[in-house]
Design a protein around this motif. Structure first.
Motif, PDB file in Angstrom:
ATOM      1  N   ALA A  65       0.674  -1.050   0.047  1.00 13.72           N
ATOM      2  CA  ALA A  65      -0.046  -0.099   0.046  1.00 13.72           C
ATOM      3  C   ALA A  65       0.889   1.166   0.135  1.00 13.72           C
ATOM      4  O   ALA A  65       0.462   2.252  -0.492  1.00 13.72           O
ATOM      5  N   ILE A  66       2.069   1.146   0.757  1.00 16.96           N
ATOM      6  CA  ILE A  66       2.974   2.461   0.566  1.00 16.96           C
ATOM      7  C   ILE A  66       3.906   2.071  -0.518  1.00 16.96           C
ATOM      8  O   ILE A  66       4.421   3.115  -1.138  1.00 16.96           O
ATOM      9  N   LYS A  67       4.383   1.173  -0.750  1.00 16.48           N
ATOM     10  CA  LYS A  67       5.626   0.876  -1.599  1.00 16.48           C
ATOM     11  C   LYS A  67       5.493  -0.299  -2.303  1.00 16.48           C
ATOM     12  O   LYS A  67       6.191  -1.477  -2.262  1.00 16.48           O
ATOM     13  N   PRO A  68       4.725  -0.323  -3.543  1.00 13.87           N
ATOM     14  CA  PRO A  68       4.333  -1.516  -4.414  1.00 13.87           C
ATOM     15  C   PRO A  68       5.740  -2.208  -4.981  1.00 13.87           C
ATOM     16  O   PRO A  68       6.409  -1.590  -5.333  1.00 13.87           O
ATOM     17  N   GLY A  69       5.783  -3.390  -4.293  1.00  9.38           N
ATOM     18  CA  GLY A  69       6.840  -4.173  -5.006  1.00  9.38           C
ATOM     19  C   GLY A  69       8.254  -4.154  -4.036  1.00  9.38           C
ATOM     20  O   GLY A  69       9.165  -4.703  -4.223  1.00  9.38           O
ATOM     21  N   SER A  70       7.939  -3.867  -2.758  1.00  7.05           N
ATOM     22  CA  SER A  70       8.951  -3.907  -1.844  1.00  7.05           C
ATOM     23  C   SER A  70       9.153  -5.284  -1.411  1.00  7.05           C
ATOM     24  O   SER A  70       8.185  -5.878  -1.714  1.00  7.05           O
ATOM     25  N   LEU A  71      10.160  -5.664  -0.736  1.00 10.77           N
ATOM     26  CA  LEU A  71      10.542  -7.078  -0.688  1.00 10.77           C
ATOM     27  C   LEU A  71       9.868  -7.387   0.702  1.00 10.77           C
ATOM     28  O   LEU A  71      10.151  -8.383   1.149  1.00 10.77           O
ATOM     29  N   MET A  72       9.038  -6.627   1.486  1.00 10.66           N
ATOM     30  CA  MET A  72       8.552  -7.193   2.605  1.00 10.66           C
ATOM     31  C   MET A  72       7.187  -7.918   2.365  1.00 10.66           C
ATOM     32  O   MET A  72       6.362  -6.918   1.834  1.00 10.66           O
ATOM     33  N   PRO A  73       6.836  -8.883   2.904  1.00  6.60           N
ATOM     34  CA  PRO A  73       5.566  -9.501   2.663  1.00  6.60           C
ATOM     35  C   PRO A  73       4.370  -8.955   3.718  1.00  6.60           C
ATOM     36  O   PRO A  73       4.837  -8.530   4.537  1.00  6.60           O
ATOM     37  N   ALA A  74       3.400  -9.055   3.219  1.00  7.83           N
ATOM     38  CA  ALA A  74       2.174  -8.667   3.987  1.00  7.83           C
ATOM     39  C   ALA A  74       1.777  -9.858   4.987  1.00  7.83           C
ATOM     40  O   ALA A  74       2.165 -10.991   4.486  1.00  7.83           O
ATOM     41  N   MET A  75       1.944  -9.335   6.115  1.00  9.28           N
ATOM     42  CA  MET A  75       2.010 -10.372   7.140  1.00  9.28           C
ATOM     43  C   MET A  75       0.769 -11.059   7.656  1.00  9.28           C
ATOM     44  O   MET A  75       0.432 -11.872   8.476  1.00  9.28           O
ATOM     45  N   LYS A  76      -0.322 -10.397   7.270  1.00  9.23           N
ATOM     46  CA  LYS A  76      -1.558 -11.199   7.363  1.00  9.23           C
ATOM     47  C   LYS A  76      -1.963 -11.325   8.884  1.00  9.23           C
ATOM     48  O   LYS A  76      -2.193 -12.366   9.312  1.00  9.23           O
ATOM     49  N   LEU A  77      -1.651 -10.316   9.837  1.00  8.35           N
ATOM     50  CA  LEU A  77      -1.903 -10.307  11.104  1.00  8.35           C
ATOM     51  C   LEU A  77      -3.410  -9.945  11.418  1.00  8.35           C
ATOM     52  O   LEU A  77      -3.933  -8.994  10.711  1.00  8.35           O
ATOM     53  N   SER A  78      -3.911 -10.396  12.769  1.00  5.70           N
ATOM     54  CA  SER A  78      -5.313 -10.039  12.767  1.00  5.70           C
ATOM     55  C   SER A  78      -5.304  -8.615  13.436  1.00  5.70           C
ATOM     56  O   SER A  78      -4.221  -8.220  14.023  1.00  5.70           O
ATOM     57  N   ASP A  79      -6.172  -8.010  13.494  1.00  6.31           N
ATOM     58  CA  ASP A  79      -6.352  -6.408  13.920  1.00  6.31           C
ATOM     59  C   ASP A  79      -5.594  -6.386  15.131  1.00  6.31           C
ATOM     60  O   ASP A  79      -4.764  -5.643  15.457  1.00  6.31           O
ATOM     61  N   ALA A  80      -5.984  -7.305  16.072  1.00  6.39           N
ATOM     62  CA  ALA A  80      -5.410  -7.091  17.547  1.00  6.39           C
ATOM     63  C   ALA A  80      -4.192  -7.330  17.732  1.00  6.39           C
ATOM     64  O   ALA A  80      -3.312  -6.592  18.046  1.00  6.39           O
ATOM     65  N   ASP A  81      -3.461  -8.513  17.011  1.00  5.94           N
ATOM     66  CA  ASP A  81      -2.035  -8.412  16.703  1.00  5.94           C
ATOM     67  C   ASP A  81      -1.423  -7.024  16.070  1.00  5.94           C
ATOM     68  O   ASP A  81      -0.270  -6.957  16.698  1.00  5.94           O
ATOM     69  N   LEU A  82      -2.045  -6.739  15.007  1.00  2.00           N
ATOM     70  CA  LEU A  82      -1.397  -5.709  14.308  1.00  2.00           C
ATOM     71  C   LEU A  82      -1.172  -4.544  15.215  1.00  2.00           C
ATOM     72  O   LEU A  82      -0.267  -4.006  15.582  1.00  2.00           O
ATOM     73  N   ASP A  83      -2.248  -4.005  16.072  1.00  2.00           N
ATOM     74  CA  ASP A  83      -2.220  -3.043  17.006  1.00  2.00           C
ATOM     75  C   ASP A  83      -1.119  -3.340  18.015  1.00  2.00           C
ATOM     76  O   ASP A  83      -0.337  -2.430  18.458  1.00  2.00           O
ATOM     77  N   ALA A  84      -1.132  -4.640  18.348  1.00  3.62           N
ATOM     78  CA  ALA A  84      -0.067  -4.762  19.429  1.00  3.62           C
ATOM     79  C   ALA A  84       1.345  -4.532  19.018  1.00  3.62           C
ATOM     80  O   ALA A  84       2.473  -3.760  19.662  1.00  3.62           O
ATOM     81  N   VAL A  85       1.535  -5.192  17.910  1.00  2.00           N
ATOM     82  CA  VAL A  85       2.853  -5.044  17.238  1.00  2.00           C
ATOM     83  C   VAL A  85       3.058  -3.533  16.926  1.00  2.00           C
ATOM     84  O   VAL A  85       4.209  -3.193  17.202  1.00  2.00           O
ATOM     85  N   VAL A  86       2.200  -2.947  16.370  1.00  5.13           N
ATOM     86  CA  VAL A  86       2.710  -1.572  16.061  1.00  5.13           C
ATOM     87  C   VAL A  86       2.959  -0.624  17.397  1.00  5.13           C
ATOM     88  O   VAL A  86       3.867  -0.345  17.555  1.00  5.13           O
ATOM     89  N   ASN A  87       2.149  -1.244  18.447  1.00  7.06           N
ATOM     90  CA  ASN A  87       2.358  -0.538  19.940  1.00  7.06           C
ATOM     91  C   ASN A  87       3.864  -0.925  20.300  1.00  7.06           C
ATOM     92  O   ASN A  87       4.593   0.011  20.819  1.00  7.06           O
TER      93      ASN A  87
END
Ligand code: HEA
Ligand code: HEA
Ligand code: CUA
Ligand SMILES: [Cu+2]
Lengths: 198, 557, 321
Positions: free
Chosen positions: C293-315
């Motif tokens: 969404a930010i950098k199409p083609g970058s080598l980091m894969p989308a990690m498919k985290l649940s929203d809860a996990d996502l918030d936690a990781v960002v936190n």
């Protein structure tokens, strides 16, 4: 409307131009030389840069005999041309066939060496940089020998069918020119691979 | 001459059904028809390449644009560059050489007519291969994807790891195949010029056009072949697991750069020298004077050819060569300016004291002189290595070489079209449309490529599909894009002029420009055998001698 | 010339010795080529305006002139002299910049190009960071220039900060070297100049030139291991039990991947994904959820985290100061 004519300039008394086929062949040879140069440069550049073995020192054996075969074939094809010029058909046929034989021997030599390298030393084109550069350089030359042999054979067939006349010796010589080039390249390849390279 | 045997019934073509006519064109070995095939082929690809350029320009019109995805953008500039160099510039120049050289040296065909046809079809096939990658780039069943490695295809981007699928293979094969075609044509031109000249046509009497194409062909032999060699190595790497350019196994990415530019730099002179050839025919005729300093022009060309083979690494000032290597390639690059300058000055000398007629052809020639001067000088800036450390890989370089290629080659080429179209088709191109074409293209060119220098100086790198808003590049890029579209319109007018004039242009006659070289002595279009009677010449301007028996050139040479 | 507002990328606003001496040479070359242009341009304009065909002249041909040795000599020799001058100036400046010796006080940095981000290592200081290079101001009296060793992990890249120095390429197994000695503090922008793949365009580059004190402070923080903040244990759990750790390093934790940027002090950076986005919680969340969404083609894969996990990781990311 009819083509306008140029002022009646008097024809220059002597007006001879170089032989087309020869000029063409020389140009081709120049182009080919450039190709070989690049491959030779690559070979020299990567000498001793291989990360893994085997190295040239360990596995290469100098193919003296087959080299003599190829180089002498330059002589035979030369005299073949001269005999045709003097219209000695038999001599021409013999020498021409001999040339093909010698060229064939050389190819067999290359084949044997590659077989040895691949099955005894496990050196393939993808083994290391030496393999890559060695097979591509020698292979490129072998390819040119093969192409040459095919053309020589075609001429031989025509000759056997009695289609090669005395007045065609210049064409035959043009082909010979290519064959000389193939030999000259071998001298370079030989020096680079079997002398400098070890 | 064996070429007498080969004659095509060019005159009864009209009555035949189209299938037969098509068959004749496909099987032709006549240098004139092959020349036309080359030219038409190249013009088609100019539209494609230009189309890709327009996509690039739309995407770059403003920052953070989403007109195309990064992947598509990268394919666009790769295809644009490859197409324009190998399938527009090369074939169109070969086309004119094919058509004109035999006529100018009073020959009835090229030295090897069949090789000539073979070479053309190789080149044609190469172009098709390249564009087939749009469909087959990921294998017929995969999605299409064109090559996206840039026209230098620097290693290791072309390694399987970074370029999966077949797009890079299509790129390699296309260039390999068309490269062999070009070598064939070069051999042919050399043999023709050396062995087919009409009686009296000494080398010292040949039109500069023939001379320059001879030199160009010589360069093709020596400098196109390294590219072919490198392509073969690349294929070995990609298919046989070779390691030529494989850093993991000790291979060197820099070696590819050297091999590419050993070809790449001379290539650009291979393109400019035939344009010089056009200039050297057009400028004298429309100034009504012989070319100034004929021997010097020949010498300068040969100089350029030699020097230009020792400058290639000026494209590699930033790859970390020793300061001595950098200095060496800097001086050789600047030295090329000397013979090139001599040519410019000689053209001015030719116009000096003449009676310049501003026909469209001459307008384009004059445009060439202005733009090539500026482009050459920006070239000198790039040749000063430290300056290049800032300018390289930026839009300044893009501006430099479009200035030479579009402002130089394309202008000379358009000039050549207006000059020789009458000879090739028998009809004049419309001067009115011509003027429109010229002025629109001139304006479009300068709006586009003058401005393009500035983003480069402001740090805008090339080959980026988008850029940040805070860099101050937006407005400049917008202007550049507008210029590109103006050029587009001009080129469409040109194409329209070519088509409409073919059907209802004014009759040309043998010699519409009152010119002096042999091609104007025969009919327009020339018969299949070119000359009813083989001409005999006594000077560089046989038709001048014909028109001025009182003081023929032969007295002064 | 400052069309771009600071921080800019204008090669005419140099802030360090290499860039300055390049500019001096550039000005010299520009003026010489400028003079050549004016002269030849005038000749051209004069000849086309003076010698155009006239109705009278059209009748008969002008005088046929075939050449002149003197003139040819003149316009051969003058360019030769110009070229000699240009070359001497060039060679001098090449030597001055390229062969500059490394003074004792110099900072060593190893810059490694990756598709499509920058890794910076300070071997002497034991620091590893990404995308934002910190170097000290260099005071001309006792200079502390920064010497970069340039390597590449994959394809070719090129390091370019227009206002600090010219480009130098990063090429696999072909180490290169460059240096700069900034004369003023602040942020300097640039980006990867050598085409390196899909996201070459968003391989941006920020150099922060710090006063010696600030630099020292920055070094101290970077040398710390990752701060352990109890408020983010949940996020840390997720991070350490996802593939994240195969590609990212957070010093002092099991995460020791090297494929992606070092995240130990992520919060000390103003941008993420090598300048593609500002380092805000929202952007971080978006990035981790879907890098394309930010950098199409970058080598980091989308990690498919649940929203809860996502918030936690960002936190958790937010705690990596
Ligand atoms: C037809 C094509 C053409 C021509 C003729 C030229 C001509 C020249 N070019 Fe150009 N060039 C390209 C096409 C061309 N170039 C292309 C396509 C690229 C980029 C490829 C890529 O990166 O994709 C390129 C890139 C390029 C670079 C590399 C830039 C980079 O990537 O870092 C350099 C560096 O030296 C350079 C220099 C020159 C010089 C010195 C000349 C000289 O020949 C110019 C000589 C002419 C003059 C100097 C003007 C007239 C002379 C006088 C009036 C006499 C007095 C002048 C003096 C004494 C100086 N060119
Ligand atoms: C012969 C050589 C040639 C020519 C003529 C051109 C012509 C043009 N080029 Fe090209 N260009 C290159 C050779 C050439 N270029 C090369 C070698 C590169 C480097 C590639 C690389 O980096 O790998 C390059 C790169 C390049 C870039 C940089 C891309 C990047 O780095 O991201 C740009 C950007 O503006 C550009 C623009 C243009 C424009 C606007 C024209 C204009 O002059 C084009 C004008 C013509 C038209 C506009 C066509 C008109 C036709 C229509 C409008 C009809 C279209 C419809 C149909 C097809 C039916 N070119
Ligand atoms: Cu990295 Cu471009
Ligand atoms: Cu060049």
């Amino acid at each position: 409307m009819s083509a306008a004519t140029i002022p009646p300039v008097e024809m220059p008394q002597s007006w001879t131009l170089p032989y087309r086929a020869k000029v063409g062949m020389v140009s081709l040879i120049i182009a080919e030389s450039a190709i070989f140069t690049i491959f030779v440069v690559a070979y020299l550049f990567y000498l001793g840069k291989s990360i893994s073995g085997p190295t040239p020192k360990e596995v290469l054996e100098t193919p003296i005999f087959f080299t003599i075969c190829l180089l002498s074939s330059s002589l035979t094809i030369h005299f073949a041309g001269r005999s045709l010029e003097r219209n000695h058909r038999g001599a021409f046929l013999g020498l021409w066939a001999l040339t093909i034989l010698l060229g064939g021997l050389f190819l067999i030599g290359t084949g044997m060496e590659w077989h040895r390298l691949i099955y005894q030393h496990g050196l393939t084109i993808s083994t290391n940089l030496f393999g890559t550069t060695y097979y591509s350089l020698v292979g490129l030359h072998a390819f040119h020998v093969t192409a040459g042999l095919i053309m020589l054979t075609i001429v031989l067939l025509f000759a056997l069918a009695g289609k090669v006349q005395q007045d065609q010796f210049r064409r035959v010589d043009t082909l010979a020119l290519y064959w000389h080039f193939v030999d000259a390249v071998w001298v370079v390849v030989f020096t680079v691979v079997y002398i400098v390279g070890r | 001459m064996s070429s007498n045997a080969i004659t095509i019934p060019a005159l009864q073509v009209q009555e035949k059904p189209w299938v037969d006519r098509l068959h004749e064109w496909v099987t032709t070995v006549d240098h004139k028809r092959l020349g036309i095939l080359y030219i038409v082929y190249a013009l088609t690809f100019l539209l494609f390449g230009g189309f890709e350029a327009l996509i690039i320009r739309i995407q770059l019109m403003h920052s953070h644009s989403n007109f195309v995805s990064p992947q598509v953008f990268n394919r666009m500039f790769t295809m644009h560059g490859t197409t324009m160099i190998f399938f527009v510039a090369m074939p169109v120049l070969f086309g004119f050489a094919n058509y004109m050289v035999p006529l100018m040296i009073g020959a009835r065909d090229m030295a090897f007519p069949r090789l000539n046809a073979f070479s053309f079809w190789l080149m044609a096939f190469g172009g098709l291969l390249l564009y087939f990658s749009f469909l087959g780039g990921s294998g017929l069943y995969g999605a299409g994807n064109a090559p996206d490695v840039g026209w230098w295809a620097y290693a290791p981007l072309t390694a399987r790891a970074f370029s999966p699928g077949h797009s890079s293979d299509y790129w390699t094969l296309a260039l390999l195949v068309s490269g062999f075609g070009s070598i064939g044509t070069a051999i042919n031109i050399i043999a023709t010029v050396l062995c087919m000249r009409c009686p009296g046509m000494k080398l010292t009497r040949m039109p500069l056009f023939a001379w320059l194409n001879l030199v160009m062909s010589g360069m093709v032999l020596i400098t196109l072949t390294p590219l072919s060699a490198a392509q073969i190595m690349l294929l070995i790497d990609r298919y046989l697991g070779g390691h030529f350019f494989d850093a993991q196994a000790g291979g060197s990415a820099v070696l590819w750069m050297h091999f590419f530019w050993i070809f790449g730099h001379p290539e650009v002179y291979i393109l400019i020298i035939p344009s010089f050839a056009f200039m050297s025919e057009i400028v004298p005729v429309f100034s009504r004077k012989p070319i100034f300093g004929y021997p010097v022009m020949v010498a300068a060309t040969v100089c350029i050819a030699f020097v230009s083979m020792s400058v290639w690494a000026h494209h590699m000032f930033t790859v970390g060569m020793s300061s001595y290597a950098n200095s060496f390639f800097a001086i050789t690059s600047m030295m090329v300016g000397i013979p090139t300058g001599i040519k410019i000055f000689n053209w001015i000398g030719t116009m000096w004291g003449g009676q310049i007629e501003f026909k469209t052809a001459m307008l384009f020639a004059i445009g060439f002189l202005f733009q090539f001067l500026i482009a050459g000088l920006t070239g000198i800036m790039l040749a000063t290595a430290p300056f290049d450390w800032q300018l390289t890989l930026s839009y300044f370089v893009i501006a430099h070489f479009h200035y030479v290629i579009v402002g130089g080659i394309l202008f000379a080429l358009f000039g050549a079209f207006y000059y020789w179209y009458p000879k090739i088709t028998g009809r004049m191109l419309s001067e009115r449309l011509g003027k429109w074409h010229f002025w629109l293209f001139l304006i479009g060119f300068h709006v586009c490529f003058d401005v393009m220098h500035i983003p480069g100086l402001l740090g805008m790198p090339r080959r980026i599909y988008t850029y940040e808003p805070n860099r101050g590049w937006d407005t400049l890029n917008l202007i550049v894009s507008i210029g590109a579209f103006i050029q587009g319109i001009a080129i469409l007018i040109f194409v329209w002029n070519l088509v409409s004039s073919y059907f209802n242009g004014a009759e040309a006659g043998n010699d519409p420009w009152d010119a002096w070289t042999l091609e104007w002595s025969t009919t327009s279009p020339p018969p299949a055998y070119n000359f009813a009677t083989l001409p005999v010449v006594a000077s560089r301007r046989p038709l001048w001698d014909l028109k001025h028996p009182e003081d023929p050139d032969s007295l002064y040479e | 010339m400052a069309l771009a507002d600071p921080p800019g990328t204008n090669i005419f606003a140099p802030q360090s010795t290499p860039a300055k001496s390049i500019l001096d040479l550039s000005i010299f070359v520009l003026s010489i080529t400028g003079i050549i242009f004016v002269v030849v341009f005038t000749l051209l304009v004069y000849s086309i305006s003076k010698f155009h065909a006239t109705a009278a002249g059209a009748k008969r041909e002008p005088a046929q002139v075939y050449g002149s040795t003197q003139i040819e000599l003149a316009w051969t020799i003058i360019p030769v002299l110009i070229v000699v001058v240009l070359f001497l100036a060039t060679a001098r400046s090449i030597h001055a910049i390229q062969d500059a010796p490394e003074p004792p006080g110099a900072i060593d940095v190893t810059a490694i190009g990756h598709q499509y981000w920058w890794e910076f290592r300070y071997p002497k200081l034991g620091i590893i960071t990404a995308n934002e290079l910190h170097i000290p101001l260099s005071d001309p009296n006792h200079p502390t220039p920064t010497f970069l060793q340039l390597l590449s992990a994959d394809t070719d890249h090129s390091f370019w900060i227009p206002e600090l120095a010219g480009k130098t390429d990063l090429i696999p197994n072909h180490p290169n070297r460059m240096w700069m000695d900034p004369h003023r503090t602040g942020i300097f922008l640039g980006q990867c100049a050598q085409y390196c793949g899909t996201q070459h365009a968003k391989m941006l580059l920020r150099v922060s030139v710090d006063s010696p004190e600030d630099f020292a402070a920055w070094v101290r923080t970077q040398q710390q291991p990752a701060g352990r903040n109890s408020s983010a244990t949940a996020g840390r759990q997720v991070f350490e039990h996802t593939a994240c750790i195969n590609c990212h390093t957070v010093s002092g934790t099991p995460a020791d991947g090297r494929f992606g940027p070092d995240l130990t002090h992520l919060m000390s950076r103003a941008t993420i994904a090598s300048g593609a986005a500002e380092n805000t919680p929202a952007n971080l969340r978006l990035w981790i959820q879907d890098p394309d969404a930010i950098k199409p083609g970058s080598l980091m894969p989308a990690m498919k985290l649940s929203d809860a996990d996502l918030d936690a990781v960002v936190n958790y990311m937010e705690t990596l100061h």
